[in-house]
Design a protein around this motif. Structure first.
Motif, mmCIF file in Angstrom:
data_model
loop_
_atom_site.group_PDB
_atom_site.id
_atom_site.type_symbol
_atom_site.label_atom_id
_atom_site.label_comp_id
_atom_site.label_asym_id
_atom_site.label_seq_id
_atom_site.Cartn_x
_atom_site.Cartn_y
_atom_site.Cartn_z
ATOM 1 N N GLN A 325 0.828 -1.200 0.000
ATOM 2 C CA GLN A 325 0.000 0.000 0.000
ATOM 3 C C GLN A 325 0.869 1.258 0.000
ATOM 4 O O GLN A 325 0.545 2.238 -0.674
ATOM 5 N N LEU A 326 1.953 1.232 0.770
ATOM 6 C CA LEU A 326 2.866 2.371 0.784
ATOM 7 C C LEU A 326 3.474 2.580 -0.599
ATOM 8 O O LEU A 326 3.536 3.715 -1.103
ATOM 9 N N ALA A 327 3.914 1.499 -1.231
ATOM 10 C CA ALA A 327 4.492 1.601 -2.569
ATOM 11 C C ALA A 327 3.478 2.147 -3.560
ATOM 12 O O ALA A 327 3.813 2.982 -4.415
ATOM 13 N N ASP A 328 2.230 1.695 -3.454
ATOM 14 C CA ASP A 328 1.188 2.200 -4.350
ATOM 15 C C ASP A 328 0.966 3.696 -4.145
ATOM 16 O O ASP A 328 0.765 4.442 -5.115
ATOM 17 N N GLY A 329 0.986 4.138 -2.893
ATOM 18 C CA GLY A 329 0.793 5.562 -2.620
ATOM 19 C C GLY A 329 1.919 6.405 -3.179
ATOM 20 O O GLY A 329 1.680 7.459 -3.784
ATOM 21 N N ILE A 330 3.166 5.956 -2.984
ATOM 22 C CA ILE A 330 4.313 6.684 -3.528
ATOM 23 C C ILE A 330 4.237 6.729 -5.052
ATOM 24 O O ILE A 330 4.481 7.778 -5.671
ATOM 25 N N ALA A 331 3.883 5.602 -5.658
ATOM 26 C CA ALA A 331 3.764 5.562 -7.121
ATOM 27 C C ALA A 331 2.679 6.520 -7.606
ATOM 28 O O ALA A 331 2.843 7.193 -8.638
ATOM 29 N N ALA A 332 1.565 6.604 -6.875
ATOM 30 C CA ALA A 332 0.479 7.512 -7.274
ATOM 31 C C ALA A 332 0.930 8.964 -7.196
ATOM 32 O O ALA A 332 0.576 9.784 -8.053
ATOM 33 N N GLU A 333 1.719 9.299 -6.174
ATOM 34 C CA GLU A 333 2.248 10.668 -6.080
ATOM 35 C C GLU A 333 3.181 10.976 -7.243
ATOM 36 O O GLU A 333 3.104 12.058 -7.845
ATOM 37 N N LEU A 334 4.075 10.048 -7.551
ATOM 38 C CA LEU A 334 5.004 10.273 -8.655
ATOM 39 C C LEU A 334 4.259 10.385 -9.981
ATOM 40 O O LEU A 334 4.639 11.181 -10.855
ATOM 41 N N THR A 335 3.211 9.609 -10.134
ATOM 42 C CA THR A 335 2.405 9.699 -11.358
ATOM 43 C C THR A 335 1.762 11.067 -11.475
ATOM 44 O O THR A 335 1.742 11.674 -12.561
ATOM 45 N N LEU A 336 1.227 11.573 -10.365
ATOM 46 C CA LEU A 336 0.629 12.911 -10.397
ATOM 47 C C LEU A 336 1.677 13.958 -10.749
ATOM 48 O O LEU A 336 1.429 14.848 -11.582
ATOM 49 N N ALA A 337 2.856 13.858 -10.141
ATOM 50 C CA ALA A 337 3.924 14.819 -10.450
ATOM 51 C C ALA A 337 4.301 14.754 -11.921
ATOM 52 O O ALA A 337 4.484 15.788 -12.580
ATOM 53 N N ARG A 338 4.422 13.538 -12.455
ATOM 54 C CA ARG A 338 4.727 13.390 -13.880
ATOM 55 C C ARG A 338 3.650 14.036 -14.740
ATOM 56 O O ARG A 338 3.955 14.751 -15.715
ATOM 57 N N ASP A 339 2.382 13.814 -14.397
ATOM 58 C CA ASP A 339 1.290 14.377 -15.189
ATOM 59 C C ASP A 339 1.302 15.906 -15.156
ATOM 60 O O ASP A 339 1.030 16.562 -16.174
ATOM 61 N N LEU A 340 1.618 16.475 -13.995
ATOM 62 C CA LEU A 340 1.700 17.933 -13.902
ATOM 63 C C LEU A 340 2.807 18.474 -14.804
ATOM 64 O O LEU A 340 2.652 19.524 -15.446
ATOM 65 N N LEU A 341 3.916 17.747 -14.870
ATOM 66 C CA LEU A 341 5.022 18.187 -15.709
ATOM 67 C C LEU A 341 4.693 18.062 -17.194
ATOM 68 O O LEU A 341 5.007 18.964 -17.985
ATOM 69 N N THR A 342 4.077 16.960 -17.580
ATOM 70 C CA THR A 342 3.742 16.802 -19.002
ATOM 71 C C THR A 342 2.672 17.808 -19.425
ATOM 72 O O THR A 342 2.669 18.271 -20.566
ATOM 73 N N GLU A 343 1.786 18.165 -18.496
ATOM 74 C CA GLU A 343 0.783 19.200 -18.818
ATOM 75 C C GLU A 343 1.440 20.552 -19.080
ATOM 76 O O GLU A 343 0.877 21.393 -19.798
ATOM 77 N N LEU A 344 2.612 20.762 -18.509
ATOM 78 C CA LEU A 344 3.361 22.007 -18.732
ATOM 79 C C LEU A 344 4.218 21.934 -19.995
ATOM 80 O O LEU A 344 4.928 22.885 -20.301
ATOM 81 N N GLY A 345 4.162 20.812 -20.694
ATOM 82 C CA GLY A 345 4.893 20.702 -21.947
ATOM 83 C C GLY A 345 6.205 19.952 -21.867
ATOM 84 O O GLY A 345 6.899 19.804 -22.886
ATOM 85 N N LEU A 346 6.573 19.452 -20.673
ATOM 86 C CA LEU A 346 7.795 18.672 -20.566
ATOM 87 C C LEU A 346 7.577 17.296 -21.171
ATOM 88 O O LEU A 346 6.451 16.770 -21.154
ATOM 89 N N LYS A 347 8.637 16.713 -21.674
ATOM 90 C CA LYS A 347 8.549 15.413 -22.324
ATOM 91 C C LYS A 347 9.129 14.336 -21.421
ATOM 92 O O LYS A 347 10.188 14.521 -20.811
ATOM 93 N N GLU A 348 8.447 13.210 -21.385
ATOM 94 C CA GLU A 348 8.928 12.082 -20.598
ATOM 95 C C GLU A 348 9.946 11.300 -21.412
ATOM 96 O O GLU A 348 9.705 11.005 -22.593
#
Length: 350
Positions: A325-348
């Motif tokens: 559950q902890l790993a899932d929560g950390i992964a969900a946070e990182l996913t949100l951070a990634r999505d915020l960055l890609t919305e700003l035009g950054l490329k993965e």
């Protein structure tokens, strides 16, 4: 987040650093930044004020941070030349006088010189950022300008933690513009969200806040009261001075903190899971800050760190019950951070 496709060559790194680099390589992970704020005992049952020791007037803080810089220089992948470390914003306010301020400045100048020597020796440029935090000598980004200007070295800058920024009710645009005007580098930013209570005078809001009052960490609480102002009858509402307490429990006691305006508490809540009503988080402040840091043609910083360390301090019903559950929560946070960055035009990276 891991950057795929880079394989650091760990063979030339001595001892533990070599073993760590090999294990990171095996897992497809890289280290480019460290959190050097805690010194030891951060996993203890009660941390509270201990996290601010040793401060920058204590020689042990300089020795500790120098050691971190040397380790980071060894862990950086071969094709990465820049690493960053966040650190204590000088000291907790109540033990810091002019003499200790001078000692801290001397220590940070010495650190900058050591980082210069490390860069010459290894080809790796390590920078350190003071991390403003409520209750400390450097509580806000504005407080950081004078001491960093006095140090006057671009290897020592600021770490912008968006939870701390929001807790102190700082406006991201004003804060970052002031840093730019003073030529203070944003070494790194920690993407985090604070606890927000819009109507702290209501009993159900206070009960919801009380669930976050826990014994391990300090949860400095701040409010920015308003009062009538202006020449016209009735005037407009204008902000008065920031008011605060060292901990959430103190704020909840009678008359300890005005409750006519919103409260914010230094409790790092998971980015992807704001608390249930009647509370919320300061995620909008994070988004605004991130837009200003990396949303333009030239990024203000290159290192972003998701920093939620309070998983086991959350109210019992919100805590992860097991490692998955902890790993899932950390992964969900990182996913949100990634999505915020890609919305700003950054490329993965692929």
């Amino acid at each position: 987040m891991a950057r795929q496709g880079c394989r650091p060559r760990a063979g030339h790194r001595p001892g533990r650093a070599a073993r760590t680099a090999r294990e990171l390589d095996r897992r497809g992970l890289e280290v480019v930044t460290l959190n050097g704020f805690p010194y030891e005992g951060f996993g203890a049952e009660e941390v509270k004020y201990r996290v601010y020791k040793p401060d920058w007037a204590d020689p042990e803080r300089l020795a500790h941070t120098t050691a971190l810089a040397r380790v980071l220089a060894q862990l950086l992948p071969d094709d990465v030349t820049e690493g960053t470390i966040s650190t204590l914003p000088l000291a907790w306010r109540t033990t810091f006088d002019a003499t200790r301020a001078a000692e801290a400045r001397t220590a940070l100048v010495a650190l900058a010189q050591r980082l210069d020597a490390l860069a010459e020796l290894t080809g790796k440029s390590i920078r350190v950022g003071l991390e403003p935090e409520p209750g400390c000598t450097v509580e806000t980004t504005g407080d950081a300008i004078a001491p960093l200007t006095a140090i006057g070295h671009d290897r020592i800058g600021i770490c912008v933690d968006t939870c701390h920024l929001a807790t102190s009710f700082e406006d991201p645009g004003t804060a970052l513009d002031a840093l730019a005007a003073a030529d203070i580098p944003v070494v790194k930013s920690q993407l985090s969200a604070a606890l927000h209570a819009e109507h702290p005078h209501l009993p159900d809001v206070r009960a919801a806040l009380a669930a976050f009052d826990e014994p391990r960490f300090l949860h400095q609480t701040r409010t920015l009261p308003h009062e009538p102002g202006g020449a016209a009858a009735g005037g407009t509402l204008v902000a008065t001075a920031l008011r605060g307490t060292d901990d959430l429990g103190e704020a909840l006691t009678r008359h300890a903190l005005p409750d006519s305006a919103p409260w914010r508490a230094h409790f790092h809540v998971p980015l992807h899971a704001p608390p249930a009503a009647p509370l919320t988080s300061t995620l909008p402040v994070l988004k605004d800050t991130l837009t200003r840091l990396v949303g333009g043609p030239h990024p203000r910083t290159r290192h972003l760190e998701v920093e939620t360390y309070t998983w086991q301090a959350l109210p019992p019903e919100l805590r992860p019950r097991a490692r998955p559950q902890l790993a899932d929560g950390i992964a969900a946070e990182l996913t949100l951070a990634r999505d915020l960055l890609t919305e700003l035009g950054l490329k993965e990276l692929p």
